[in-house]
Every structure is written in C-alpha cells, then in structure tokens.
Write a protein that holds these residues in place. Structure first.
Motif, mmCIF file in Angstrom:
data_model
loop_
_atom_site.group_PDB
_atom_site.id
_atom_site.type_symbol
_atom_site.label_atom_id
_atom_site.label_comp_id
_atom_site.label_asym_id
_atom_site.label_seq_id
_atom_site.Cartn_x
_atom_site.Cartn_y
_atom_site.Cartn_z
ATOM 1 N N UNK A 118 45.411 40.701 35.807
ATOM 2 C CA UNK A 118 44.899 39.247 35.704
ATOM 3 C C UNK A 118 43.434 39.342 36.938
ATOM 4 N N UNK A 119 43.064 38.190 36.747
ATOM 5 C CA UNK A 119 41.804 38.272 37.612
ATOM 6 C C UNK A 119 41.998 38.078 39.039
ATOM 7 N N UNK A 120 43.245 37.036 39.432
ATOM 8 C CA UNK A 120 43.130 36.943 40.979
ATOM 9 C C UNK A 120 43.845 37.828 41.773
ATOM 10 N N UNK A 121 44.450 39.372 41.023
ATOM 11 C CA UNK A 121 45.044 40.329 40.944
ATOM 12 C C UNK A 121 44.226 40.857 42.672
ATOM 13 N N UNK A 122 43.128 40.113 43.324
ATOM 14 C CA UNK A 122 41.698 40.676 44.307
ATOM 15 C C UNK A 122 42.703 39.637 45.252
ATOM 16 N N UNK A 123 43.133 38.735 45.098
ATOM 17 C CA UNK A 123 43.734 37.987 46.566
ATOM 18 C C UNK A 123 45.368 38.121 46.810
ATOM 19 N N UNK A 124 45.880 38.946 45.550
ATOM 20 C CA UNK A 124 46.702 39.496 46.270
ATOM 21 C C UNK A 124 46.699 40.772 47.045
ATOM 22 N N UNK A 125 45.898 41.371 46.558
ATOM 23 C CA UNK A 125 46.177 43.131 46.860
ATOM 24 C C UNK A 125 44.679 42.554 48.251
ATOM 25 N N UNK A 126 43.733 41.851 48.601
ATOM 26 C CA UNK A 126 43.182 41.552 49.652
ATOM 27 C C UNK A 126 44.365 41.116 50.675
ATOM 28 N N UNK A 127 45.941 40.277 50.473
ATOM 29 C CA UNK A 127 46.347 39.756 51.417
ATOM 30 C C UNK A 127 47.923 41.327 51.527
ATOM 31 N N UNK A 128 47.668 42.011 50.932
ATOM 32 C CA UNK A 128 48.687 43.219 51.079
ATOM 33 C C UNK A 128 47.668 43.582 52.205
#
Length: 419
Positions: A118-128
């Motif tokens: 998913x293209x929005x995976x960057x947001x989740x990984x950055x939050x992690x």
C-alpha cells in the motif's frame, strides 16, 4: 464438490493505428497463432493499465518497488529526522522484516526483493520508527562510533569452529518489533487482493491472485506497419532546409480479442468481506472494459471503446473463446474485421454451450455498438447496465442441483468459508 464461481469477460476491441505495447526492439509486440502473425498486447501491459484505473477510481494506491528504504529515508527527513538517522532507521526496517530481513540490493537503499505495498505504508513505518526513535538514535550513534575502528578493505579473520561443540545461538539484535514491521509490509489494498502478490520473505506476505488476464491479440493477421516521419527544423541555418530528425516508427491496426476471468470465490477469501468483494468486482469489470495502455498515446490517440463486451458467470471452470480465432478472420471485400469477428465469437459461444452444457453457466449477457440481437444472453443498453447486472449475478446463489446430481451448490462466500 465445492465449485468456484467465475466472472468471465470477452471483449472485441477495434484499435486503429497504435503501439500499445512494444518489444525489446521498440516495435509493436506480435505473436504467431494459427500460423499467422498477430498484433499482441501482453497481459502485464493491460494489467498495469487496469491496476492504475482501479486505484484511481477507488482512491487507494499501491506501489511496486525495490526503493522502500530510499523512500522511507526521504519521508523521515521530511518529518524532521537528521539524514544519517533517517537512513539508519530505514535500513533497520528492512533488517527487521520477516525471519531473515529483506536483503539489500546492489544499492544499499534498495531491497533485492520487489515489494508490492500500500502506498501509505510509509506513514505507518515512519510512525513505528518515531515510537522507537530513542533506541534507533542510540544504536546509530554506537554504529557511527565503531565505524572508524573498522578497516573496510580488510575482511574479518576467519573463526575456527571448536570441534564437537554446538553452534552458539546468535542473539537477536533487531531494534524494531518484527511483528509490527511485518504487519505493515503485508497489508493489502484492493488491487493486491485482486491481482495477488509474491512475497515469500515475510510470512503471510504472499497473496494468491484472483484475476486471470490473457494477452490481447488480433483476430486477423496483423503485421506491424512502418511510419516514416520527419521533425522539421524550425530554426534552419542559412542555406539549409529540411528536417532536424528522421526516423521510422511502427504501428499496428487490430480488432483485438481480450479475455479476463475473475475468481469470485477466491476474491471473497482474500477480502473476507462480501461487500468489499462486490465493490472490487464492479471496479475490476469497469477497469477492464475501459482501460487502455498508454504507450505512444500522444502520437496515436487510440481512445476507442470496445465494440462488444460479453460476460458469463460460471461454476467449476472458466472458458476462453480465444480458439474461435485460431483460424484468422477474413474481411469481406468491402468491409472490416469487426462484423465477421462478432459472428465467429457468437458461433464459438454456441458451440461451447453445446459441448459443455449450460448447467454451470448461471448468467450471460452483452452490450455492443450493433443494433441487432445477438445469441449471447441478456442484451444491455450500455457498459454501466452490464457492469451492475453481472456483478449482481456473480454473487447470486447457485440454483439447486438437479435430482441425482453429485454437485453441492454453494454461494461463493460459503465455499470460501468452508475451505
């Protein structure tokens, strides 16, 4: 036996001078079928157009990439992280994925494995990464302190293993929780549920595709045709004239047979949600009908609509009508290929019903530019009516079996749950 439910789409599509898909020499792709050369558009090419059309319509995007560490680094820098720490955190994300991590490619900010995310995976990984920023910062500092002590061109000395002793267990030094990284990297979008994903590096990453999409090919012989062209020099020097550039391009003209099959049962299994599966079915049907590969778009404008769209809803197994055109269609003296292709497809569909029977074909219909009725099931006024009707039919319960039949009819959802 438990039968899968299939939605099949058969399309006749007239495309004038175009180069929708090129081979390694930059010429239009072709294939040989029925002992003649045909124009061809690969399944990967049209599937790419279908995927982007679905994502645009659903406003839910996915990305195929090896550049996850690079893009995550840029994302973290945009969030205010120092560049060195951002690169360290992005590399740690890859190292913490799956049981062995994602191996780097030739570029340290790329992965050897092509990912589909998913293209929005960057947001989740950055939050992690932000949650574990303290640990990452300390580890990055320790790594930087150790770096000058290492001789980069000198390999570490070989360590002789003591005879008769078991290998020591290497401690886990991962800085991010693997389960959280895996959950983000194995998340799905609608197109991932439709088209599938190969990702063996992470448990649960692989998704079986539910769409079978065949290469499109011309129903008639279709050799590439040359197009010699020049680009005129607008600022010529005194005493000169003519073109600044000359070349020969190639294009094809074709009436294409296009075929796709969607496994409704597997789609419900992938989504786990009946309403979501219905919506994806409608989106896929619309995208396959209306999408068009974009190669050479500005110089050929191949913006045509399918002449015929025919659908069938079957259980047990799908049936392509491609063999109808193994014998290339011949154009009449004063006409084109579309009408004889339509007649050939109708005759083959009737022969298929005669040989296979219709007990497992639960619905069929069509829409076309032609005014007359065709022996292809329910006639629909247009694409929207066809899409709505075939989507509903794809999720309609199977009729009760005939007396003495060994088949156990199931709804697609029931079949998925039972398996």
């Amino acid at each position: 036996m438990m039968a899968s439910r299939f939605l099949e789409l058969h399309i006749l599509h007239n495309v004038p001078a175009s180069r929708l898909n090129s081979n390694e020499d930059g010429e239009p792709k072709t294939l040989t079928y029925g002992n003649v050369v045909r124009a061809c558009v690969s399944s990967q090419c049209w599937k790419h157009a279908v995927r982007h059309a679905i994502e645009e319509q659903a406003q839910e995007y996915a990305a195929r990439t090896r550049n996850l560490p690079y893009r995550l680094t840029k994302h973290l820098i945009g969030d205010g992280w120092p560049p060195d720490l951002a690169a360290f955190a992005a590399a740690e994300v890859a190292r913490c994925a799956g049981p062995k991590g994602l191996a780097p490619g030739s570029d340290p900010q790329a992965t050897a494995t092509m990912l589909y995310l998913p293209a929005d995976v960057l947001t989740g990984l950055a939050a992690l990464c932000q949650t574990h920023r303290g640990v990452l910062t300390q580890a990055a500092k320790e790594a930087a302190d150790r770096a000058p002590q290492a001789a980069p061109d000198t390999p570490p000395p070989a360590v002789r293993k003591p005879a008769g002793k078991k290998r020591r267990t290497i401690p886990d030094t991962r800085l991010l929780p693997t389960a959280d990284v895996n959950a983000l990297l194995t998340d799905r979008t609608g197109t991932i549920n439709l088209l599938g994903r190969m990702l063996t590096d992470i448990p649960g990453g692989t998704v079986s595709g539910t769409v079978d999409l065949a290469p499109a090919f011309s129903v008639h012989a279709g050799d590439p045709q040359p197009d010699w062209f020049t680009a005129v020099e607008d600022w010529p020097r005194p005493g000169t004239s003519g073109s600044a550039h000359m070349d020969t391009a190639y294009f094809t003209t074709a009436t294409l047979y296009r075929y796709a099959c969607l496994n409704i049962t597997d789609l419900q299994r992938n989504t786990g949600d009946l309403d979501h599966a219905r919506r994806l079915t409608a989106l896929f049907t619309e995208a396959f009908i209306l999408s068009m590969p974009q190669a050479k778009r500005t110089s050929t404008a191949p913006h045509t609509l399918p002449h015929l769209v025919h659908y069938t809803i079957r259980d047990r197994r799908p049936v392509s009508y491609a063999p109808a055109f193994e014998q290339p269609v011949k154009a009449p003296r004063a006409g084109g290929y579309t009408t004889p292709a339509l007649q050939t497809l109708c005759a083959y569909a009737a022969a298929t019903d005669r040989l296979l029977g219709t007990a497992h074909r639960h619905a069929h219909g069509y829409t076309t530019f032609d005014d007359g009725d065709l022996p292809l099931g329910t006639a629909h006024r247009g694409y929207d009516d066809l899409i709505a009707t075939c989507t509903t039919a794809a999720f309609t319960p199977t009729p009760p079996p005939a007396a003495g039949s060994l088949d156990i009819p199931l709804l697609p959802a029931q079949a998925a749950a039972a398996s």
